[in-house]
Design an enzyme around this catalytic site. Structure first.
Site, PDB file in Angstrom:
ATOM      1  N   ASP A 119       0.844  -1.195   0.000  1.00 33.08           N
ATOM      2  CA  ASP A 119       0.000   0.000   0.000  1.00 33.08           C
ATOM      3  C   ASP A 119       0.881   1.246   0.000  1.00 33.08           C
ATOM      4  O   ASP A 119       1.875   1.300   0.730  1.00 33.08           O
ATOM      5  CB  ASP A 119      -0.860  -0.003   1.277  1.00 33.08           C
ATOM      6  CG  ASP A 119      -2.310   0.318   1.021  1.00 33.08           C
ATOM      7  OD1 ASP A 119      -2.572   1.403   0.477  1.00 33.08           O
ATOM      8  OD2 ASP A 119      -3.171  -0.490   1.379  1.00 33.08           O
ATOM      9  N   ASP A 221      -3.574   4.440  -2.078  1.00 30.85           N
ATOM     10  CA  ASP A 221      -4.660   4.858  -1.190  1.00 30.85           C
ATOM     11  C   ASP A 221      -5.258   6.194  -1.652  1.00 30.85           C
ATOM     12  O   ASP A 221      -4.525   7.104  -2.054  1.00 30.85           O
ATOM     13  CB  ASP A 221      -4.076   5.015   0.227  1.00 30.85           C
ATOM     14  CG  ASP A 221      -5.140   5.237   1.276  1.00 30.85           C
ATOM     15  OD1 ASP A 221      -6.015   4.370   1.413  1.00 30.85           O
ATOM     16  OD2 ASP A 221      -5.084   6.271   1.965  1.00 30.85           O
ATOM     17  N   GLU A 285      -6.989   2.972  -5.541  1.00 28.44           N
ATOM     18  CA  GLU A 285      -8.249   3.044  -4.809  1.00 28.44           C
ATOM     19  C   GLU A 285      -8.991   4.259  -5.349  1.00 28.44           C
ATOM     20  O   GLU A 285      -8.753   5.388  -4.926  1.00 28.44           O
ATOM     21  CB  GLU A 285      -8.032   3.199  -3.299  1.00 28.44           C
ATOM     22  CG  GLU A 285      -9.351   3.093  -2.546  1.00 28.44           C
ATOM     23  CD  GLU A 285      -9.381   3.801  -1.192  1.00 28.44           C
ATOM     24  OE1 GLU A 285     -10.307   3.547  -0.423  1.00 28.44           O
ATOM     25  OE2 GLU A 285      -8.488   4.632  -0.912  1.00 28.44           O
ATOM     26  N   HIS A 347     -10.940  -4.111   3.406  1.00 24.96           N
ATOM     27  CA  HIS A 347     -10.871  -3.788   4.836  1.00 24.96           C
ATOM     28  C   HIS A 347     -11.722  -2.577   5.210  1.00 24.96           C
ATOM     29  O   HIS A 347     -11.715  -2.172   6.374  1.00 24.96           O
ATOM     30  CB  HIS A 347      -9.409  -3.530   5.219  1.00 24.96           C
ATOM     31  CG  HIS A 347      -8.847  -2.346   4.495  1.00 24.96           C
ATOM     32  ND1 HIS A 347      -8.638  -2.344   3.131  1.00 24.96           N
ATOM     33  CD2 HIS A 347      -8.490  -1.120   4.922  1.00 24.96           C
ATOM     34  CE1 HIS A 347      -8.174  -1.161   2.768  1.00 24.96           C
ATOM     35  NE2 HIS A 347      -8.079  -0.392   3.829  1.00 24.96           N
ATOM     36  N   ASP A 348     -12.411  -1.999   4.227  1.00 24.72           N
ATOM     37  CA  ASP A 348     -13.251  -0.819   4.499  1.00 24.72           C
ATOM     38  C   ASP A 348     -14.742  -1.096   4.331  1.00 24.72           C
ATOM     39  O   ASP A 348     -15.559  -0.242   4.688  1.00 24.72           O
ATOM     40  CB  ASP A 348     -12.894   0.327   3.541  1.00 24.72           C
ATOM     41  CG  ASP A 348     -11.519   0.894   3.797  1.00 24.72           C
ATOM     42  OD1 ASP A 348     -11.048   0.843   4.948  1.00 24.72           O
ATOM     43  OD2 ASP A 348     -10.902   1.390   2.827  1.00 24.72           O
TER      44      ASP A 348
HETATM   45  C1  NOJ Z   1      -8.676   4.314   2.392  1.00 24.06           C
HETATM   46  C2  NOJ Z   1      -8.202   3.169   3.228  1.00 24.06           C
HETATM   47  O1  NOJ Z   1      -8.538   1.966   2.604  1.00 24.06           O
HETATM   48  C3  NOJ Z   1      -8.840   3.356   4.580  1.00 24.06           C
HETATM   49  O2  NOJ Z   1      -8.688   2.222   5.387  1.00 24.06           O
HETATM   50  C4  NOJ Z   1      -8.248   4.581   5.195  1.00 24.06           C
HETATM   51  O3  NOJ Z   1      -8.882   4.839   6.438  1.00 24.06           O
HETATM   52  C5  NOJ Z   1      -8.431   5.803   4.293  1.00 24.06           C
HETATM   53  N1  NOJ Z   1      -8.139   5.519   2.923  1.00 24.06           N
HETATM   54  C6  NOJ Z   1      -7.516   6.913   4.715  1.00 24.06           C
HETATM   55  O4  NOJ Z   1      -6.197   6.575   4.424  1.00 24.06           O
END
Ligand code: NOJ
Length: 552
Positions: A119, A221, A285, A347-348
């Site tokens: 990442d 990210d 992302e 993970h989100d």
């Molecule tokens: C996206 C990430 O996947 C997430 O976990 C994170 O909290 C935010 N970006 C901020 O970096």
């Protein structure tokens, strides 16, 4: 770093890429697997996953048929946002190991034909990063311009109306110098200033640092938000026609997201990536609302992101018509030469086994079958392969700052971040039974890797067989996607010339007439049908899916 693997080079009979005679990059023919490092495998009993834990589990990933890993941040972090607040972009978080462990992980993975992506967090650092500590120390500090510092308005309020993605104003007043700094996430995550050329140079060095040591690429990210409006203009108010999330924040992120200049950054990184052999991968992302915007992150098709995550797909209801519409539109919009990427969990967001399938075993298999047979690179999230579901959290168990902030309206992201169950033992083989895992975990006896490995009927065996079928079926690797007429609640498509995927998204049985006089079931979510011959039509039970291999 090893070269492109041989395992996926079974080029399609219909691939437009084939015509160019260029070898296909490994990340197009293969599949990726996301590891949330803190929760994957703990080798030293401190309750936190680590790099050696991953090394110890490479045999599982190789057995499963994985071609590439994406590791969530491995860089040092005070964990205000669990790794997404970085204090050193060129080191390994001590709880996870050290650079030698990373090198060993890359070498051991490569030896099994597996590449390793990590990442990259370019939008913001930690407020504990030496750059920010220096930057906030004085208005004339050497790193002042690395971050976005702006005077208050005459009434002392923030410079503009921007709100952060985690709620609240995107600005915090720093008493030391009397200016506000920008943070689109937590105040502990100050945004870097991508109008500062020194930030560009610093990240060029960071890319090379990791790529030179064999890291195959980055998941980037918040890729679409890296650079903001230079004039810091107010975001316009949301209207009732805007998506729910914009209405919730009260504004459209017009000046904080998808700025034209982000494409210059990505073009430059793609050039740097192309200087390596094999070229390094940029997996963005790109959490954007529209597929039109998503397509722009591929540039002309080969000069920006290699892969751009499709959030409209992730967020789609688990319904044939909705999913098919998104896939068809994505296929239409992506520029020639580019390549889609499909995922259902990360993970989100709530895991696909819960969010799409509601824990229903047949729906879980249907979702996996869909992901692994569309045209594009599938990305499984750790645990998807065993149909792992979310875990319920009470308020006092929550660690995610977003959950703590929005409870009880939103529990946050801990439910999908729970440790991986490897065995049925207490702590699931993630960490020793006498240790305490950093985050609550689900009941490992309700589903774990070892038990499912021993069960030919398991989700794990299904996922593995599906990956293997994908690998040995040229049409599934690179064949073009074409929707076929489908009854309500059913989605049928063709890959290449001889492979048809039939998915019944309904609780009714259905009969589907087939073009080909005879087909073989390559795999069905009802495993008893694998290998059987079909003539004229195929009957599907509720929520059944199958791959049909036409005979000529
Ligand atoms: C996206 C990430 O996947 C997430 O976990 C994170 O909290 C935010 N970006 C901020 O970096």
């Amino acid at each position: 770093m090893g070269g492109p693997t041989d395992r996926g080079d079974n080029v399609s009979e219909t691939s437009p890429i084939e015509a160019t005679n260029s070898p296909l990059p490994w990340w197009r023919t293969g599949m990726l697997y996301q590891i949330y490092v803190r929760s994957f495998a703990d080798s030293d009993g401190d309750g936190v996953g680590d790099l050696r834990g991953i090394i110890n589990r490479l045999d599982h990933l190789s057995w499963l048929g994985v071609d590439g890993l994406w590791l969530s941040p491995i860089t040092p972090s005070p964990n205000a946002d669990f790794g997404y607040d970085v204090t050193d972009y060129c080191a390994v978080e001590p709880a996870y190991g050290n650079l030698a462990d990373l090198d060993e992980l890359v070498a051991s993975a490569n030896a099994r034909g597996i590449q390793v992506l990590i990442d990259l967090v370019p939008n913001h650092s930690s407020d504990q990063h030496p750059w920010f500590i220096e930057s906030r120390s004085a208005r004339d500090s050497t790193h002042r311009d690395f971050y976005v510092w702006v005077d208050p308005k005459p009434d002392g309020s923030p410079p503009n109306n921007w709100v952060g993605c985690f709620g609240g104003p995107a600005w915090t007043l720093d008493e030391t110098t009397g200016q506000y700094y920008l943070h689109n996430f937590l105040p502990e995550q100050p945004d870097l200033n991508w109008w500062c050329q020194d930030v560009h140079s610093a990240f060029d060095d960071i890319l090379r640092f990791w790529w030179d040591r064999g890291v195959a690429g980055f998941r980037i990210d918040v890729c679409n938000m890296i650079i903001k409006d230079a004039e810091l203009r107010d975001n316009p108010p949301a209207t009732e026609d805007d998506p729910f999330i914009m209405q919730m924040f009260g504004q459209r992120p017009e000046y904080t997201s998808n700025r034209p200049e982000v494409h210059d950054i990505l073009k430059h990184w793609r050039q740097v990536a192309g200087g390596y052999d094999p070229a390094r991968v940029l997996l963005g992302e790109t959490n954007v609302e529209s597929l039109e915007t998503l397509a722009t992150f591929y540039g002309k098709g080969d000069d920006e992101l290699s892969l751009s995550f499709n959030f409209p797909f992730i967020e789609s209801p688990f319904e044939a018509e909705a999913l098919r519409g998104i896939v068809e539109r994505t296929e239409e919009l992506l520029p020639p030469g580019s390549w889609p990427v499909w995922t259902g969990s990360n993970h989100d967001v709530s895991r696909l086994a819960t969010r799409w399938a509601g824990g229903h075993p047949d729906k879980i298999r249907l979702a996996l079958l869909m992901l692994l047979t569309l045209r594009g690179t599938p990305v499984l999230y750790q645990g998807d392969e065993i149909g792992l579901t979310d875990v319920d959290f009470a308020h006092h168990e929550i660690l995610d700052p977003v959950g703590l902030r929005f409870w009880p309206a939103y529990v946050g992201r801990d439910p999908e971040r729970t440790p991986m169950p490897w065995t049925a033992a207490p702590n699931g083989g993630f960490t020793p039974p006498e240790s305490t895992s950093w985050l609550k975990m689900g009941d490992p006896s309700s589903g774990n890797v070892i038990d499912q490995r021993d069960d030919p009927e398991s989700v794990l065996q299904f996922t593995r067989d599906l990956i293997a079928l994908r690998r040995r079926t040229p049409g599934l690797v690179t064949g073009e996607y074409r929707s076929l007429p489908s009854p309500d609640g059913v989605w049928i498509w063709r890959r290449g010339t001889r492979t048809v995927v039939v998915l019944n998204f309904s609780d009714q049985p259905t009969r589907i007439a087939l073009d080909a006089p005879e087909s073989q079931i390559g795999i069905s979510s009802d495993r008893s049908r694998d290998g059987t011959t079909i003539t004229g039509s195929v009957d599907l039970t509720p929520w059944e899916g199958a791959v049909l291999l036409e005979r000529t």
